[in-house]
Design a protein around this motif. Structure first.
Motif, mmCIF file in Angstrom:
data_model
loop_
_atom_site.group_PDB
_atom_site.id
_atom_site.type_symbol
_atom_site.label_atom_id
_atom_site.label_comp_id
_atom_site.label_asym_id
_atom_site.label_seq_id
_atom_site.Cartn_x
_atom_site.Cartn_y
_atom_site.Cartn_z
ATOM 1 N N GLY A 139 -0.344 -19.893 56.527
ATOM 2 C CA GLY A 139 -1.675 -19.444 56.926
ATOM 3 C C GLY A 139 -1.655 -18.668 58.226
ATOM 4 N N GLY A 140 -0.831 -19.131 59.178
ATOM 5 C CA GLY A 140 -0.702 -18.392 60.431
ATOM 6 C C GLY A 140 -0.101 -17.015 60.227
ATOM 7 N N LEU A 141 0.947 -16.921 59.414
ATOM 8 C CA LEU A 141 1.588 -15.625 59.157
ATOM 9 C C LEU A 141 0.657 -14.683 58.415
ATOM 10 C CD1 LEU A 141 5.182 -16.779 58.111
ATOM 11 C CD2 LEU A 141 4.476 -15.785 60.292
ATOM 12 N N LEU A 142 0.023 -15.184 57.349
ATOM 13 C CA LEU A 142 -0.861 -14.333 56.555
ATOM 14 C C LEU A 142 -2.073 -13.878 57.356
ATOM 15 C CD1 LEU A 142 -1.545 -13.047 53.847
ATOM 16 C CD2 LEU A 142 -2.613 -15.214 53.165
ATOM 17 N N GLY A 143 -2.663 -14.800 58.111
ATOM 18 C CA GLY A 143 -3.816 -14.428 58.922
ATOM 19 C C GLY A 143 -3.474 -13.385 59.966
ATOM 20 N N LEU A 144 -2.312 -13.539 60.591
ATOM 21 C CA LEU A 144 -1.889 -12.566 61.593
ATOM 22 C C LEU A 144 -1.612 -11.211 60.961
ATOM 23 C CD1 LEU A 144 -1.194 -12.099 64.551
ATOM 24 C CD2 LEU A 144 1.121 -12.923 64.083
ATOM 25 N N TYR A 145 -1.014 -11.218 59.777
ATOM 26 C CA TYR A 145 -0.721 -9.968 59.079
ATOM 27 C C TYR A 145 -2.016 -9.233 58.716
ATOM 28 C CZ TYR A 145 1.876 -6.807 55.996
ATOM 29 O OH TYR A 145 2.436 -5.702 55.415
ATOM 30 N N VAL A 146 -3.002 -9.969 58.201
ATOM 31 C CA VAL A 146 -4.284 -9.357 57.844
ATOM 32 C C VAL A 146 -4.989 -8.833 59.089
ATOM 33 C CG1 VAL A 146 -6.583 -9.848 56.914
ATOM 34 C CG2 VAL A 146 -4.557 -10.738 55.753
ATOM 35 N N SER A 147 -4.952 -9.610 60.172
ATOM 36 C CA SER A 147 -5.625 -9.169 61.395
ATOM 37 C C SER A 147 -5.016 -7.896 61.943
ATOM 38 C CB SER A 147 -5.558 -10.284 62.447
ATOM 39 O OG SER A 147 -4.238 -10.422 62.957
ATOM 40 N N TYR A 148 -3.703 -7.732 61.777
ATOM 41 C CA TYR A 148 -3.039 -6.523 62.263
ATOM 42 C C TYR A 148 -3.489 -5.300 61.470
ATOM 43 C CZ TYR A 148 0.669 -3.098 63.042
ATOM 44 O OH TYR A 148 1.357 -1.939 63.318
ATOM 45 N N HIS A 149 -3.492 -5.422 60.146
ATOM 46 C CA HIS A 149 -3.806 -4.267 59.307
ATOM 47 C C HIS A 149 -5.305 -3.948 59.271
ATOM 48 C CE1 HIS A 149 0.063 -3.096 57.624
ATOM 49 N NE2 HIS A 149 0.375 -4.378 57.518
ATOM 50 N N ARG A 150 -6.150 -4.945 59.517
ATOM 51 C CA ARG A 150 -7.598 -4.726 59.493
ATOM 52 C C ARG A 150 -8.203 -4.636 60.888
ATOM 53 N NH1 ARG A 150 -8.597 -2.648 54.635
ATOM 54 N NH2 ARG A 150 -7.641 -3.917 52.984
ATOM 55 N N ASP A 151 -7.363 -4.736 61.911
ATOM 56 C CA ASP A 151 -7.814 -4.643 63.301
ATOM 57 C C ASP A 151 -8.877 -5.704 63.587
ATOM 58 O OD1 ASP A 151 -7.815 -3.698 65.875
ATOM 59 O OD2 ASP A 151 -9.298 -2.129 65.485
ATOM 60 N N GLU A 163 5.203 4.940 59.436
ATOM 61 C CA GLU A 163 5.825 3.764 58.835
ATOM 62 C C GLU A 163 6.105 2.696 59.884
ATOM 63 O OE1 GLU A 163 9.276 5.091 56.846
ATOM 64 O OE2 GLU A 163 8.191 6.154 55.245
ATOM 65 N N LEU A 164 6.489 3.107 61.088
ATOM 66 C CA LEU A 164 6.766 2.153 62.159
ATOM 67 C C LEU A 164 5.509 1.383 62.530
ATOM 68 C CD1 LEU A 164 8.781 1.069 64.284
ATOM 69 C CD2 LEU A 164 7.986 2.898 65.801
ATOM 70 N N VAL A 165 4.388 2.092 62.622
ATOM 71 C CA VAL A 165 3.137 1.445 62.996
ATOM 72 C C VAL A 165 2.597 0.599 61.842
ATOM 73 C CG1 VAL A 165 0.755 1.852 63.705
ATOM 74 C CG2 VAL A 165 2.602 3.262 64.646
ATOM 75 N N ALA A 166 2.798 1.066 60.599
ATOM 76 C CA ALA A 166 2.245 0.354 59.451
ATOM 77 C C ALA A 166 2.978 -0.951 59.185
ATOM 78 C CB ALA A 166 2.303 1.242 58.211
ATOM 79 N N ASP A 167 4.211 -1.055 59.568
ATOM 80 C CA ASP A 167 4.977 -2.269 59.325
ATOM 81 C C ASP A 167 5.039 -3.086 60.612
ATOM 82 O OD1 ASP A 167 8.368 -3.016 58.168
ATOM 83 O OD2 ASP A 167 6.603 -4.271 58.516
ATOM 84 N N PRO A 168 4.268 -4.168 60.733
ATOM 85 C CA PRO A 168 4.233 -4.917 62.000
ATOM 86 C C PRO A 168 5.554 -5.583 62.328
ATOM 87 C CG PRO A 168 3.055 -6.091 60.262
ATOM 88 C CD PRO A 168 3.371 -4.730 59.721
#
Length: 301
Positions: A236-248, A6-11
């Motif tokens: 857009g910056g927040l969403l893009g960063l969130y997607v990049s984290y979860h999709r590597d 859970e710690l890793v999954a939640d940026p």
């Protein structure tokens, strides 16, 4: 084990991700505000030119072990001032002058880099962004710079808009067009250098132009456009960063793709100016009214 997952999954639970999200939020919002003047002026090319003109300053700073952002800012401001001064010549269009200095600055940067034996991680992060590696001091520096930029833009908002919409009328009204040009170029340079860590030199133009272009599709009111552009840049910056984290994925590129997707949606579905709305209006039959016979054209005798 579940707690670690859970710690890793939640940026948001990770300190470096919180810094990255804060940086994306601030740079996206500030770029959105300054980008409104860039879009109204039709000077997107200057953003690209300034971003690339910062390259030789970074190369010099790297060669002498200096601060890369300071070197880039100095080179960008010098280039922006030169563009503003030379473009006052009536025989030269502004985009022509920008093209000359853009090519020169980038060529100079390539020559300077070629004198070094190898590239370093710092120089590569300047080109492609390294938002996940920012420090707390970097975040505070960007926040202070962003606040100063917003205050400066707000103080001369009406004057900048007047020059952007009609330079000759603004000059006739007694506005200092050259000084306003210099100020706008400096604002663009600082906001670009401020955003380099978030998205990199190669992609920074998207953060400056795309949110403002999207807001331009959604409203005709300048105040609303400015607020929308800031909100779109930040989200857009927040969403893009969130997607990049979860999709590597690469953070800078993912942010740009997210912003472009927002623009595509607005381009298609904007309530008044969207492509789909215009297509539906074009296909809708117009009401027939009896207005009498057509007027007889008056011929010159």
């Amino acid at each position: 084990m579940a707690g670690v997952w859970e710690l890793v999954a939640d940026p948001w639970q990770l300190v470096f991700m919180r810094r990255a999200f804060t940086l994306a939020l601030v740079t996206g919002a500030v770029c959105g505000v300054i980008g409104v003047f860039v879009v109204l002026r039709g000077m997107a090319f200057i953003g690209d030119a300034v971003a690339h003109s910062a390259f030789p300053g970074v190369a010099v700073a790297y060669a002498f072990h200096g601060n890369l952002l300071v070197g880039g800012a100095v080179a960008g401001v010098v280039t922006a001032v030169l563009i503003a001064l030379v473009s006052q010549h009536r025989r030269l269009r502004e985009d022509t002058v920008i093209g000359v200095f853009f090519a020169f600055a980038f060529g100079l940067g390539i020559v300077l880099v070629s004198t070094r034996d190898s590239w370093s991680t710092d120089l590569a992060s300047f080109l492609f962004g390294q938002i996940l590696a920012v420090s707390t001091a970097d975040v505070w520096a960007v926040a202070v710079m962003g606040a100063a930029l917003l205050l400066a833009a707000t103080a001369v908002r009406k004057e900048l808009v007047a020059v952007a919409l009609d330079r000759e009328t603004a000059r006739a009204a007694g506005l200092p067009v050259l000084r306003l040009d210099l100020l706008l170029y400096v604002l663009v340079t600082v906001v670009i250098v401020m955003s380099l860590q978030a998205i990199g030199n190669v992609l920074v133009l998207a953060l400056l132009v795309t949110p403002a272009a999207t807001a331009r599709m959604l409203t005709d009111r300048l105040g609303v456009m400015t607020l929308l552009s800031a909100a779109l840049g930040a989200s857009g910056g927040l969403l893009g960063l969130y997607v990049s984290y979860h999709r590597d994925l690469a953070a800078g590129g993912t942010i740009v793709i997210t912003l472009t997707a927002m623009f595509a949606v607005a381009w298609l579905l904007a309530p008044r100016h969207g492509l789909l709305v215009r297509w539906l209006r074009r296909g809708r039959p117009r009401p027939v009214t009896d207005t009498g016979p057509p007027p007889v054209p008056v011929r010159a005798r």
